[in-house]
Design an enzyme around this catalytic site. Structure first.
Site, mmCIF file in Angstrom:
data_model
loop_
_atom_site.group_PDB
_atom_site.id
_atom_site.type_symbol
_atom_site.label_atom_id
_atom_site.label_comp_id
_atom_site.label_asym_id
_atom_site.label_seq_id
_atom_site.Cartn_x
_atom_site.Cartn_y
_atom_site.Cartn_z
ATOM 1 N N ALA A 70 -25.524 -44.623 -4.669
ATOM 2 C CA ALA A 70 -25.433 -43.335 -5.345
ATOM 3 C C ALA A 70 -24.583 -42.370 -4.534
ATOM 4 O O ALA A 70 -24.690 -42.317 -3.301
ATOM 5 C CB ALA A 70 -26.825 -42.736 -5.553
ATOM 6 N N HIS A 79 -17.359 -19.865 -0.009
ATOM 7 C CA HIS A 79 -18.399 -18.928 0.425
ATOM 8 C C HIS A 79 -19.688 -19.184 -0.365
ATOM 9 O O HIS A 79 -20.243 -18.286 -0.997
ATOM 10 C CB HIS A 79 -17.899 -17.496 0.258
ATOM 11 N N HIS A 83 -22.967 -19.327 4.767
ATOM 12 C CA HIS A 83 -21.564 -19.570 5.057
ATOM 13 C C HIS A 83 -21.052 -18.510 6.021
ATOM 14 O O HIS A 83 -21.754 -17.554 6.341
ATOM 15 C CB HIS A 83 -20.737 -19.526 3.767
ATOM 16 N N ASP A 85 -17.513 -15.981 7.091
ATOM 17 C CA ASP A 85 -16.199 -15.439 6.753
ATOM 18 C C ASP A 85 -15.283 -15.575 7.961
ATOM 19 O O ASP A 85 -15.588 -15.036 9.039
ATOM 20 C CB ASP A 85 -16.295 -13.957 6.388
ATOM 21 N N HIS A 89 -10.179 -14.314 5.519
ATOM 22 C CA HIS A 89 -10.847 -13.970 4.261
ATOM 23 C C HIS A 89 -10.369 -12.605 3.741
ATOM 24 O O HIS A 89 -10.238 -12.410 2.536
ATOM 25 C CB HIS A 89 -12.360 -13.979 4.476
ATOM 26 N N HIS A 233 -15.322 -5.413 5.909
ATOM 27 C CA HIS A 233 -14.745 -6.713 6.239
ATOM 28 C C HIS A 233 -13.458 -6.570 7.044
ATOM 29 O O HIS A 233 -13.248 -7.286 8.035
ATOM 30 C CB HIS A 233 -14.476 -7.516 4.964
#
Length: 285
Positions: A70, A79, A83, A85, A89, A233
């Protein structure tokens, strides 16, 4: 022979980790869990090969294309689940001519050294902020004052520390419709309260302390409202920091004393990557 059960996994520690317990800080990834950003590629897992042909499965037949084993194929955003960054990103390559471009735009997930994703855990409890904004889709802000108050109690942050914001938001990571409160109601329908998250000044303070890895038990390190998702960010990733998002179970960690480790899938050119987050937590004495 080990049976591979979670109990065995939890209690088995490497010899060098004597006196410590390994704690899993990762969310489970499944199609009926809110493991992906609600406006991005949803996670899917499909059977490619089964042990034998099965035509009696209501949803779809199963085929043994290659023999009696299988395996599945996966469709997932970079993401997804727990996870991290990478700088690329939000930071374009410095020769791109795009806004916020810089040297760190060349650092994709596969180029981030693992040492950046490991270190002494500094767990900042911001759970009192959860639900305090009083307005839908507005994140209560983790400010510089929250960090300095934590430092007064536990010591000043230092280079190499991994700052983990414990909001308790992972309690909303649930199967089915109940899981919409985790991200969907915040981002799509905008009818739910949002997770607490650090503002720009707080990220700048962490950078001043030498912190280059921060994490949170929510879908994103950034607040939801206005320009803050981009600004937070860009501030961190643009200085070479990385963010670990979608953590879980941070309440099992003390404010100081645990060792944090995140091991991402090594994806060439990726802006981030899912992986497994764990902590070595010292046994109570």
């Amino acid at each position: 022979m080990a049976d591979g059960s979670p109990e065995n996994d939890r209690t088995a520690s490497p010899p060098w980790a004597g006196g410590y317990e390994i704690v899993d800080l990762s969310v489970l990834v499944a199609e009926d869990l809110p493991c992906y950003w609600p406006t991005h590629q949803p996670y899917q897992a499909k059977v490619w090969n089964w042990y034998e042909d099965r035509q009696d499965v209501a949803s779809a037949p199963l085929y043994s294309r290659e023999g009696p084993y299988a395996t599945r194929w996966l469709a997932l955003d970079e993401h997804t689940g727990t996870h991290f960054d990478a700088p690329s990103h939000f930071i374009p390559h410095e020769d791109s001519g795009l806004p916020n471009a810089g040297e760190w735009g060349a650092v994709s997930a596969d180029r981030v050294p693992l040492s950046r994703l490991n270190g002494p855990a500094a767990v900042v409890d911001v759970s009192a902020l959860t639900g305090s904004a009083g307005e839908a889709s507005v994140s209560p802000l983790v400010t510089v004052d929250h960090i300095t108050a934590w430092e007064e109690a536990h010591g000043e942050l230092a280079a190499g520390d991994v700052v983990l914001f414990r909001s308790g938001w992972d309690s909303r990571y649930r199967r089915g419709p109940a899981g919409r409160a985790y991200a969907h109601d915040v981002i799509v329908t905008r009818c739910g309260d949002a997770w607490p998250a650090p503002d720009v000044a707080t990220i700048e303070l962490l950078l001043d302390r030498g912190v280059r890895c921060a994490g949170i038990d929510a879908p994103s390190i950034a607040p939801v409202q206005g320009k803050l998702p981009v600004e937070v960010h860009v501030t961190g990733l643009g200085a070479g920091a990385v963010f670990v998002e979608g953590l879980a179970g941070l309440d099992a960690l003390p404010p100081r004393g645990a060792w944090f480790c995140f091991l991402p899938v090594k994806l060439e050119g990726a802006t981030g990557a899912p992986g497994r987050a764990v902590a070595w937590v010292p046994h109570a004495r």
